[in-house]
Structures are given as C-alpha cells and as structure tokens.
Design an enzyme around this catalytic site. Structure first.
Site, short mmCIF file in Angstrom:
data_model
loop_
_atom_site.label_atom_id
_atom_site.label_comp_id
_atom_site.label_asym_id
_atom_site.label_seq_id
_atom_site.Cartn_x
_atom_site.Cartn_y
_atom_site.Cartn_z
CD GLU A 125 -3.20 -0.86 1.99
OE1 GLU A 125 -4.01 -0.02 1.56
OE2 GLU A 125 -3.36 -1.50 3.04
CD GLU A 145 -4.01 -6.43 2.76
OE1 GLU A 145 -3.18 -5.61 3.19
OE2 GLU A 145 -3.92 -6.96 1.63
#
Length: 274
Positions: A125, A145
């Site tokens: 990210e 995730e």
C-alpha cells in the site's frame, strides 16, 4: 544530524534516519527479523517524520527502503493487530497518511523507494503511493488481506485500480497472489530492476538528480501531476497554477534558472519557500 539540517527530526524507534547526500533524507525500516513489518507505533513515527521532512527547508528528496535483503515491508505487525482486536485496545490511531505515514500521504516533496524485497500488505500500500520505485530482483508485491479475513483499506484499492486498470487490480485484490518484480515492471509500477548490491546506490543517485533541480519546480510539478492522477480531471493542474504559479515565477529560483540559462552555467538553487 548534519549541520545543514535546521530542526531535529522526531524520535524514531523502528526506522533508521540517515542523510546520504546534501538535501536527501534516507529512511530505512529497521525490523529485518520481522520482515520489516510495522507496529502501530512505527506507522505513527513515520507519519510525524514525513511531516517533518516536508517542513525542513534543506531537504528536497527522500529515499525509503528496508533493512536487509528479504523484505521492504511485510505490512502491519499482525501479531500486534490480533492483540489489539483481542483486547479491544484501539487507543493508537493511524496518522492521516495511513500505513507507514505514506499509503494515503499527499505530502509536498517526493519519496523514492528502493524496494529491497517483499512489499506485502501495508508495505505494498505504501509502495503504490510512492513517486518512483526501484526494486531488487527478489522483490514481490501482494495484497494478501483476503487470505487473513481483512481488506486493504489504507489506500491500496483505488490506487491499484488507477495504476493497473480494473481487471489487473481485481486479480491482485481478490486472490491475494504475489506480483513478481518482472510483472510489476511490465505493468509500469517499477521504474527499474536493480541488483540488490546496487539498489540503494542507484536509488540515491536518482534522488541526487532530483535534488539538483529547482525545489520549487519539483514541488509544483509533483502536486499538479498527483492531482491529475488522483482526480482524473484534465484541468486538475489548473489548481496548482492558481495557487502557486505566480509565486513560483516570482521566486528567486525561477530567476536563477533563467539567468543561468542565459549565462550558460549551472543554476545555484536556493531553498524553496512554498
């Protein structure tokens, strides 16, 4: 701390701070035994550090990397995150820049990444919001995730869509698979794949190139480009022009750049006051 830095940087425990050249800040996540994953405190520290970096007048470019040769950043410290969920202790809030103080950072000055290995979860990210990325041959990128029962909500999802397009982004997001450095280069994420032993030197040399240019021009150009990228509006650069262009054109650096061109010499840039 070099004598050309005006103000001390915030206290940092989980990263190393160095200054490899004039005007350049190097930040190294220093948890190699944990694949450079970051606890909440590490992210809070970096949020304060990037804010200091933007405000320090003698700094122009930052280089961001990880310690060791295995991982740039494996994301958040999942053991700590589980403990937080288990105990209900959510006293630590992330800074506005989100993970590593960077995944949703707008900021004023550029951050160049030397990705020295895996960039997964929050590490990816942060990478997705970097300005330029150099990577080692063993680098991989992933948003795992979905494999952990959570979601990448620190800025990765819209940025992956904007960078890669819908179907490539969905492939990464819905499967959690690893993107190889070769794919990342082909997709336009990585500028250059560099041997591990040369990676940091190459990245710092690139940072020196940017630091040798007008700091005003770098700040304004970056702001205008990022606004166009994030809003998708063709006139987005007009905001930068309306806010800053007049001041930039009246600045000492604009005059110096034009004067140096006229006199056929290298410009001697002054600090930015933007």
């Amino acid at each position: 701390m070099p004598d050309w830095i005006e103000s001390p940087h915030p206290h940092i425990q989980h990263s190393l701070i160095t200054f490899p050249a004039k005007h350049i800040l190097q930040v190294t996540i220093n948890r190699p035994e944990a694949r450079n994953c970051l606890p909440v405190e590490g992210t809070i520290e970096l949020g304060a550090l990037w804010k200091w970096y933007d405000a320090e007048p003698e700094l122009r470019v930052a280089v961001f990397t990880g310690a060791g040769d295995k991982a740039f950043c494996a994301g958040m410290d999942l053991k700590q995150r589980f403990d937080i969920l288990d105990t209900g202790d959510i006293a630590h809030d992330y800074p506005p820049g989100q993970f590593a103080g960077m995944s949703n950072r707008a900021g004023k000055k550029p951050i160049i990444v030397a990705c020295n290995g895996h960039a997964h979860g929050g590490g990816f990210e942060a990478i997705l919001n970097a300005d330029v990325i150099f990577a080692s041959p063993n680098a991989t990128f992933a948003l795992p995730e979905v494999l952990r029962g959570v979601s990448a909500l620190a800025g990765a999802l819209p940025r992956a869509f904007l960078l890669f397009g819908n179907h490539r982004a969905m492939d990464l997001i819905l499967t959690g698979r690893r993107l190889s450095v070769e794919e990342a280069h082909a997709w336009g994420l990585v500028k250059e794949i560099v041997p591990q032993e040369q990676l940091l030197e190459k990245t710092i040399e690139y940072a020196k190139l940017i630091a040798s240019l007008s700091p005003d021009s770098v700040i304004i150009s970056r702001m205008a480009a990022r606004e166009a990228w994030e809003t998708g509006v063709s006139r987005a650069t007009m905001r930068g022009q309306e806010l800053w262009a007049e001041n930039m054109l009246r600045s000492e650096n604009a005059r110096e750049g034009l004067q140096a061109y006229k006199e056929k010499r290298e410009p001697r840039w002054k600090r930015s006051h933007l």
